[in-house]
Design a protein around this motif. Structure first.
Motif, PDB file in Angstrom:
ATOM      1  N   LEU D 139      -8.650  10.643 -40.847  1.00 36.91           N
ATOM      2  CA  LEU D 139      -8.654  10.798 -39.136  1.00 36.91           C
ATOM      3  C   LEU D 139      -7.276   9.858 -38.821  1.00 36.91           C
ATOM      4  N   LYS D 140      -6.761   9.088 -39.695  1.00 42.56           N
ATOM      5  CA  LYS D 140      -5.719   8.361 -39.230  1.00 42.56           C
ATOM      6  C   LYS D 140      -6.047   7.325 -38.223  1.00 42.56           C
ATOM      7  N   LEU D 141      -7.150   6.585 -38.074  1.00 42.67           N
ATOM      8  CA  LEU D 141      -7.698   5.750 -37.114  1.00 42.67           C
ATOM      9  C   LEU D 141      -6.888   4.641 -37.442  1.00 42.67           C
ATOM     10  N   GLU D 142      -6.562   4.294 -38.526  1.00 42.85           N
ATOM     11  CA  GLU D 142      -6.102   3.014 -39.132  1.00 42.85           C
ATOM     12  C   GLU D 142      -7.238   2.049 -39.131  1.00 42.85           C
ATOM     13  N   ARG D 143      -7.045   0.712 -39.462  1.00 46.32           N
ATOM     14  CA  ARG D 143      -7.958  -0.206 -39.584  1.00 46.32           C
ATOM     15  C   ARG D 143      -8.215  -0.833 -38.294  1.00 46.32           C
ATOM     16  N   SER D 144      -8.624   0.086 -37.195  1.00 47.43           N
ATOM     17  CA  SER D 144      -8.706  -0.084 -35.819  1.00 47.43           C
ATOM     18  C   SER D 144     -10.280  -0.540 -35.761  1.00 47.43           C
ATOM     19  N   ILE D 145     -10.477  -1.052 -34.473  1.00 49.15           N
ATOM     20  CA  ILE D 145     -11.776  -1.334 -34.223  1.00 49.15           C
ATOM     21  C   ILE D 145     -12.838  -0.029 -33.892  1.00 49.15           C
ATOM     22  N   LEU D 146     -12.079   1.124 -33.561  1.00 45.15           N
ATOM     23  CA  LEU D 146     -12.675   2.331 -33.523  1.00 45.15           C
ATOM     24  C   LEU D 146     -13.111   2.751 -34.784  1.00 45.15           C
ATOM     25  N   ALA D 147     -12.411   2.606 -35.821  1.00 43.23           N
ATOM     26  CA  ALA D 147     -12.705   3.131 -36.914  1.00 43.23           C
ATOM     27  C   ALA D 147     -14.008   2.186 -37.572  1.00 43.23           C
ATOM     28  N   GLY D 148     -13.725   0.999 -37.201  1.00 39.50           N
ATOM     29  CA  GLY D 148     -15.147   0.236 -37.632  1.00 39.50           C
ATOM     30  C   GLY D 148     -16.363   0.446 -36.886  1.00 39.50           C
ATOM     31  N   SER D 149     -16.223   0.799 -35.536  1.00 38.85           N
ATOM     32  CA  SER D 149     -17.412   1.111 -34.738  1.00 38.85           C
ATOM     33  C   SER D 149     -18.163   2.466 -35.340  1.00 38.85           C
ATOM     34  N   LEU D 150     -17.098   3.393 -35.548  1.00 39.23           N
ATOM     35  CA  LEU D 150     -17.717   4.613 -36.117  1.00 39.23           C
ATOM     36  C   LEU D 150     -18.512   4.631 -37.508  1.00 39.23           C
ATOM     37  N   THR D 151     -17.815   3.630 -38.491  1.00 39.00           N
ATOM     38  CA  THR D 151     -18.436   3.350 -39.368  1.00 39.00           C
ATOM     39  C   THR D 151     -19.944   2.614 -39.345  1.00 39.00           C
ATOM     40  N   MET D 152     -19.827   1.630 -38.429  1.00 44.18           N
ATOM     41  CA  MET D 152     -21.022   0.996 -38.040  1.00 44.18           C
ATOM     42  C   MET D 152     -22.115   1.928 -37.435  1.00 44.18           C
ATOM     43  N   SER D 153     -21.518   2.889 -36.617  1.00 40.68           N
ATOM     44  CA  SER D 153     -22.616   3.857 -36.103  1.00 40.68           C
ATOM     45  C   SER D 153     -23.189   4.847 -37.241  1.00 40.68           C
ATOM     46  N   LEU D 154     -22.239   5.039 -38.206  1.00 45.95           N
ATOM     47  CA  LEU D 154     -23.048   5.871 -39.281  1.00 45.95           C
ATOM     48  C   LEU D 154     -24.082   5.128 -40.038  1.00 45.95           C
ATOM     49  N   LEU D 155     -23.791   3.652 -40.182  1.00 44.63           N
ATOM     50  CA  LEU D 155     -24.830   2.985 -40.943  1.00 44.63           C
ATOM     51  C   LEU D 155     -25.968   2.640 -40.166  1.00 44.63           C
ATOM     52  N   ILE D 156     -25.974   2.599 -38.829  1.00 47.53           N
ATOM     53  CA  ILE D 156     -27.283   2.257 -38.214  1.00 47.53           C
ATOM     54  C   ILE D 156     -27.753   3.600 -37.681  1.00 47.53           C
ATOM     55  N   LEU D 157     -27.251   4.735 -37.623  1.00 47.07           N
ATOM     56  CA  LEU D 157     -27.891   5.719 -36.966  1.00 47.07           C
ATOM     57  C   LEU D 157     -29.144   6.139 -37.837  1.00 47.07           C
ATOM     58  N   PRO D 158     -29.292   6.122 -38.721  1.00 40.32           N
ATOM     59  CA  PRO D 158     -30.479   6.578 -39.577  1.00 40.32           C
ATOM     60  C   PRO D 158     -31.655   5.483 -39.276  1.00 40.32           C
ATOM     61  N   VAL D 159     -31.366   4.182 -39.301  1.00 39.03           N
ATOM     62  CA  VAL D 159     -32.229   3.227 -38.931  1.00 39.03           C
ATOM     63  C   VAL D 159     -32.716   3.706 -37.390  1.00 39.03           C
TER      64      VAL D 159
END
Ligand code: ATP
Ligand code: ATP
Ligand code: MG
Ligand code: MG
Ligand code: PO4
Lengths: 307, 217, 261, 293, 261, 217
Positions: D139-159
């Motif tokens: 998605l070409k978000l680069e190493r941005s804080i948005l990319a980080g947040s999205l990743t983190m969201s995926l991680l905690i979503l199931p929990v």
């Protein structure tokens, strides 16, 4: 029409508004649920796609049969065995700590501890379970390893033993709280029945409560160990970065997760074989933990007693 | 089979009823016999037997009431217990009549009777037959038999009227026999009442079987 | 009159028993004689301390924290609350069956054998298990499936299994705390029949909310009532027939006729 | 078996002894567990307390330990948490509501159910890999804080889905029945009868999930690649770092000073986490008492 | 004889109603008339489909997946199962109270007002809440604590609160599914008294396991029984006094006298 | 106050009992009056009233039995209902006796009486007084009053014996009056039985109050 609102004065538009609102919300929450499916699919698709790239260059036979993992140093060789061995070594060491102690803590809390002590200990354990793994890594490196060095003086600073022991300590709260949940869900009436037959507290705990909660306890162990396998920062910091096919705990090793971190830090060129190799390792990690989690949940579902 | 204990208790009530029936039957037979044979001892015995009947009655009532309290009977079960209470009462009253006959016999005393007894013994026989039948009907909840008992009652009434008329004739002919004749009239009356009681039991049986009340009379 | 106050041997003698939960006095100076091979019913409104009293007989109250007992319960010439007595011993002599059927999640056989194993029984387990199941009128229904899980039984069967489990260790006394309140009417009748059979060999104490049940199964009935301070007292204890037809105390009469408020 | 009570039963004293040995073992276990965990805390505090200074909080990272600070990481962490919460809470709670209240019970929902509990067990580093290839590169978000947040969201979503479902599930069925029987529409039932009761549980779930995200380093390692950040992120597309990463960075250095600095950072991180966790625990305890009434 | 079959207006007419749970037929061709301002009791052994039938009256069965209904229930000249009808409307006209008291964890006031809010009531809430609480004989006990949590009430009060909650939206019919089975005898009496009062203004259908209760509160009694295939049928429906003293069918008699096995 | 409905139902039973009591009282008074006044119409009316009593009786029995079925009464409540069943039965039988007197009056027909009635009216008065007292005792569960009723019964017995003796004298003197004299004897007998019934009710009251059975006799 049904004698609608013969007595009760209600707003005319009310029903319609409620209906529309309900439809919209239904759609929204439905799509939210769909996202979870998307996540799974994208994980599998993404890992698979990347690792397919990897396996088109490195044969899958070499991946599983070679005993050397050397992704950067020439001659490059991609044998996963040392990483898997390292991973399981840490897991096994941690299970020696976490399983008996986790069980003992759980039994103590669920069966023996007076209410006021339980009320203090349980939240404490839960809070401790929330300590970031990086802290455990720091602890292993700066406290446990020097301590162990007093015993094994030929020990390397980064070693499996220290990481495994701390990993064990780390997952104690996880194992014990799942186990305690299983023990507590055994209804009190069974304990009373046992006491009423002249059983002692020990007999009641071991012969009635633990067997009745067995499925939950086994699941707790499995899930705990699965966690140990997937744990990253602790082993990255404390266990070393030496892919090493050994079961000697005082040697330096590298786990699958630590390898992924190592490569990710190295800014491996996007699309290179090294870059793709972390996805090959990742998919294996995913499969192993997925299998263990599925097993854990299956055990609970299959053997659960319904009271 | 559920409600075993309860059925057992009901059977016990029935047994007591049958015991009392036998006793009362004997009382009736003996009272008339004592009258025929001018047997004062037998009359006294009949009077004593009444106490025994009373004891059984009390016992059974106690048990039946406790059964209602403890078993919450409904429908047939409840009617059964209520009927038992009624039947034992009727039986006890029948015993009272027999006792009455015995007492009258004592009053008549050791004198000769003014006439040979014919209709009174046959009234007694009829009443006893009625009693047996109504108790059989009761035991088996046999509505047909119960209804037939009610019909026999009329025969007893006819006999009673005959006895009374006959005794009235005697009285008019021989005023000095008035007292004894009056006594004998009461004896006939008592026997007729005994038969009436059997009719009551027959009606109770119909109530038991159908839940219909007794006021068919 | 057939209401006779037969004099039977006393199995359990309660003397001035008071029970405290912390500062709250749940029972005050109860004294009563539980006669041998008789069924004694404990009745009374909710919260009057029936279960509390019942649990005193096998020292199950010891399991609740802050429970304090005053007075004595004499069993077999010994005060079961005296220092020398371990409650575990008492409980193997005085069995208990609870309100809800609570079989262990084990096989039918293992449920019955549990108490034997615990108490270190040496001998023929099969025989003892069979005996207990016969005694609890369950044998015919389960003899072909002794290894099935106890949860596969119906509620009523489970409760009889709990009876068998208690009977297996050959207690003297059986305590029943509302044993049929979770069962349907048909299963209830079976348990009541069972009690009627068992009382030939055992001393039975039963707590029940159902007055008709108390009337049906028991020989003696004790009526408890808690007063202003929520503290339970023994109001009257007498032959069951007497209690349910002509109780002596007005409180008993009021409670029995549902006029208690 | 004798009828008499045998006061001095020898088998009983044996049974009692076994019981005593067992409880001793349990206590030993508890002791070891707590000693381990306590020594961890003590170690961290001993090594780090003198490093907890305003410098540590308000300075940017530096090559000189005595000047180095967490400021960029602290702000990065908070920023990322905010974004993550914005993304996860509606999706997670919505999915939980759908699964508990709307979904028909069929193979699809049971698949989703098993799937979420399995996703919750997927190692966090795998989420890092996922974020790296999807958000950063695809998605070409680069190493941005948005990319980080999205990743983190995926991680905690199931929990979050799991805990929210538990909270919703713990609302008695009877409440729903009652609301339906009063003529409620499904959404009315959920909104008026279910969610108010489930709310404390859901809130606890949210806090716990977020606090997990704060401590997670592994996926962030993959996303941020441990670069040296000396500024505070402003837009969601800025590069960033977070506290665990900064700490990891310090731990990895051989100098003892940086180890001390790491300990100091850990103390700050723990204070943040423990306070969040404590709130969750308090909330849950209060709520549990209520539901027992 | 005072057993009279008064002819009352029919409130709900059930016509050949069959209910399936998936492939399992739970009820077969039930036909009955529920009369207005009368109490109709549904009795029968466990699992014969009493609750199922009751839930048909306000379409609560729609909430269970795989439920299928054949036949009709006519209410107000309309088949409540016809396409045009929204079950939500039916439920606001036909209220229901359940076995266990199930107040919402809200204040007493909010519990009663809940249905009003749901149905978009505009008007004086206070008045309606008071009316409903008075009708359910709870007003005197709670008027000073309307903002207390409903859980602070006793079980019997909670159940009356559930009654008030159902009454607040002014239904025509009230369905009661074993409303006292979780209550103690005294609370039970209060609920029964309440039913006796309410029947002047409402049509009431009650499921109960307690035959004496059915006898006490109802005017008509319907006896259901499930046969070999576990499928419930209506055996007999008649005036309550008739059913409990001289039922017509042997099955009814057997069930009522506890001789059903 | 709990059990309101039940108490209301019990009160209804009591009301019916009182209605029947009034009816029966009237029957007794009227039957004796019809005898005194040679009033055949009144006698016929008395006979008709008996049907009404029977109807009340049936109704009350039905209700009482249903009450037992639905209310599971225990202790006093149960005794109360059982006693009601007994009392209504006694009252109904008292009515039967009054009806019997009326019927005898019809049999005597429009002739003059052989003697002026003195003791019979006073027997009737005593019986009615007993009846009132026993019903009062019953209503208030007044054991003392009930016991006093039992004592009055003896007075009635004395009166009855006097009537019989007197009539026997008349018969002996004037044999042609035998028939009517016998009828009058039966009337006295009936009145005495009415008094007996009151005694029974008094005994039922004692049972109600104490649970003690009635066989004190
Ligand atoms: N473990 C306990 N701790 C504190 N109080 C208790 C405990 N168990 C019971 N109580 C209190 O003691 C009193 C008597 O309780 P108990 O359970 O013995 O009553 P009960 O007569 O059995 O009532 P029920 O009929 O409802 O079972 C009650 O007020 C109860 O609240
Ligand atoms: N939601 C459901 N899905 C499938 N089967 C059901 C469902 N609800 C009830 N049943 C079945 O339908 C039959 C009738 O059930 P129902 O609950 O109506 O009986 P009931 O007469 O109310 O019994 P009880 O007296 O135990 O409440 C039973 O066999 C039951 O197992
Ligand atoms: Mg209790
Ligand atoms: Mg039901
Ligand atoms: O006993 P009786 O009065 O009916 O003859």
């Amino acid at each position: 029409m049904i004698k609608d609102d013969k007595n009760l004065k209600v707003r005319r538009s009310h029903r319609l508004r409620v209906k529309i609102e309900g439809k919209v919300i239904g759609f929204l929450v439905g799509s939210a649920a769909f996202i979870t499916i998307l996540v799974t699919i994208s994980i599998v698709w993404n890992l698979a796609q990347q690792s397919l790239g990897f396996f088109s260059e490195i044969s899958i036979i070499e991946f599983f049969s070679s005993t050397r993992w050397s992704p950067i140093l020439i001659p490059r060789e991609f044998g996963i065995a040392p990483l898997v061995a390292g991973t399981f070594l840490v897991m096994i060491i941690s299970s020696f700590v976490a399983v008996p102690i986790g069980l003992a803590v759980a039994i103590f809390l669920a069966e023996y501890a007076p209410n006021n002590i339980r009320k203090i200990l349980r939240p404490m354990l839960e809070v401790l379970a929330g300590i970031p793994t990086i802290v455990y890594g720091y602890f292993a490196l700066t406290f446990v390893t020097p301590l162990l060095k007093l015993v094994f003086d030929d020990m390397i600073i980064f070693n499996a033993l220290s990481a495994g022991l701390v990993m064990g300590i780390m997952i104690i709260p996880f194992v014990s709280s799942l186990t305690e949940d299983a023990l507590i869900s055994v209804p009190n009436s069974l304990r009373q029945a046992s006491y009423a037959l002249g059983a002692t507290k020990f007999e009641t705990s071991i012969k009635i409560v633990v067997p009745a909660a067995l499925s939950g306890i086994v699941a707790a162990f499995i899930l705990g160990l699965s966690r140990a396998i997937g744990e990253t920062m602790l082993v990255t910091i404390a266990a070393g970065a030496t892919p090493n096919l050994t079961f000697n705990p005082i040697e330096s090793i590298q786990t699958m997760t630590a390898y992924i971190v190592q490569l990710a830090l190295g800014e491996a060129a996007h699309g290179s074989v090294e870059y793709q190799s972390i996805y090959a390792v990742g998919i294996l990690l995913f499969i192993i933990t997925f299998a263990m989690n599925t097993l854990g949940h299956w055990v609970v579902r299959r053997w659960r007693n319904v009271y | 089979m559920p409600r075993e204990e309860f059925d057992k208790a009901l059977d016990e009530l029935q047994e007591t009823i049958e015991k009392v029936q036998k006793l009362v039957e004997k009382m009736i037979i003996d009272s008339v016999k004592s009258l025929e044979n001018r047997d004062m001892d037998l009359s006294n015995k009949v009077i004593e037997m009444d106490d025994e009947v009373d004891k059984y009655r009390d016992d059974l009532e106690q048990k039946a009431i406790f059964l209602i309290a403890s078993e919450q009977p409904l429908a047939t079960d409840l009617r059964k217990i209520i009927t038992t209470l009624r039947v034992i009462m009727e039986l006890e009253r029948m015993g009272d009549y027999a006792e009455g006959i015995a007492k009258i016999n004592l009053r008549i005393g050791e004198t000769e009777l003014i006439k040979p007894l014919i209709d009174i013994p046959s009234m007694s026989k009829k009443s006893i037959e009625m009693m047996r039948n109504c108790m059989k009907a009761y035991k088996n909840t046999d509505v047909k038999l119960a209804e037939s008992v009610c019909r026999v009652d009329d025969e007893v009434d006819v006999l009673k009227d005959r006895v009374i008329n006959e005794l009235l004739q005697i009285m008019m002919k021989d005023p000095s026999s008035s007292r004894q004749a009056t006594y004998l009239i009461f004896i006939a009356h008592n026997l007729e009442r005994i038969a009436d009681r059997s009719t009551n039991i027959a009606e109770d049986t119909i109530f038991l079987a159908t839940g219909k009340s007794r006021s068919i009379d | 009159m057939t209401i006779e106050n037969k004099i039977n041997k006393v199995s359990l003698k309660v003397k001035d028993l008071s029970v405290y939960y912390g500062a709250f006095k749940a029972l005050e100076e109860i004294s009563m004689d539980i006669e041998e091979n008789q069924v004694t019913a404990l009745i009374g409104p909710s919260g009057c301390g029936k279960s509390t009293l019942l649990r005193c007989f096998n020292r199950m109250n010891d399991l609740f924290p802050n429970t304090k007992i005053e007075g004595q319960i004499i069993y077999d010439d010994i005060d079961i609350y005296s220092q020398a007595i371990d409650p575990v011993l008492i409980r193997s002599k005085i069995g208990m069956v609870f309100q809800k059927p609570n079989p262990f999640p084990k096989s039918i056989y293992d449920n019955v054998a549990f108490g034997l194993k615990i108490n270190g029984f040496v001998g023929n387990y099969d025989e003892e298990v069979e005996r207990a199941l016969i005694q609890s009128a369950l044998w015919e229904e389960v003899k072909d499936r002794l290894n099935d899980n106890a949860f596969s039984l119906s509620g009523g069967q489970q409760q009889r299994l709990c009876m068998a489990r208690a009977l297996a260790i050959r207690p003297d006394v059986i305590l029943l705390d509302e044993p049929t309140s979770a069962l349907d009417p048909i299963a209830t009748v079976k348990i009541e029949d069972l009690i009627n059979v068992l009382k030939k060999d055992y001393t039975i104490i039963i707590v029940t909310h159902n007055m008709q049940q108390a009337a049906r199964v028991s020989d003696k009935t004790a009526f408890l009532l808690s007063g202003e301070n929520r503290c339970g007292k023994l109001i009257e204890m007498d032959a069951t027939e007497k209690i349910f037809t002509t109780p002596f105390k007005k409180e008993t009469e009021d409670y029995i006729t549902g006029r208690f408020s | 078996m004798s009828t008499k009570i045998d006061i001095n039963s020898s088998s009983l004293s044996r049974r009692k002894l076994i019981g005593f040995l067992f409880i001793s073992f349990c206590l030993l276990g508890v002791l070891v567990a707590f000693m381990g965990l306590m020594s961890l805390l003590v170690q961290v505090i001993i090594q780090g307390y003198e490093w907890v200074t305003p410098n540590l909080i308000f300075n940017y990272p530096s090559r000189h330990p005595e000047q180095a600070g967490l400021w960029a990481a602290l702000i990065g962490t908070l920023y990322m948490m905010g974004l993550t919460a914005l993304i996860t809470v509606p999706v997670g709670v919505g999915a939980a509501i759908y699964l508990e209240e709307y979904a028909p019970k069929n193979w699809f929902t049971s698949f989703v159910e098993i799937n979420t509990s399995n996703l919750a067990g997927v190692p966090s580093i795998v989420y890092g890999l996922l974020g790296l290839s999807i958000f950063v590169y695809f998605l070409k978000l680069e190493r941005s804080i948005l990319a980080g947040s999205l990743t983190m969201s995926l991680l905690i979503l199931p929990v979050l889905i799991l805990t929210s479902r538990e909270a919703i599930k713990s609302v008695p069925k009877a409440h729903r029945e009652a609301a339906f029987a009063l003529g409620g529409d499904r959404w009315q039932v959920v909104r008026m009868a279910v969610l108010p009761t489930a709310f404390p549980g859901i809130l606890t779930g949210i806090i716990l999930a977020l606090s997990r995200a704060i401590g997670e380093a592994a996926p962030m390692v993959a996303i941020t690649a441990l670069v040296y950040i000396t500024f505070v992120p402003v837009t969601p597309m800025d590069r960033f770092t977070v506290m665990p990463i900064q700490i990891f960075n310090w731990v990895s250095r051989p100098q003892d000073e940086f180890r001390g600095l790491a300990a100091g950072g850990i103390i700050i991180l723990l204070i943040l986490l423990l306070s969040m966790n404590s709130i969750a625990v308090i909330l849950r305890n209060k709520y549990q008492v209520r539901s027992e009434e």
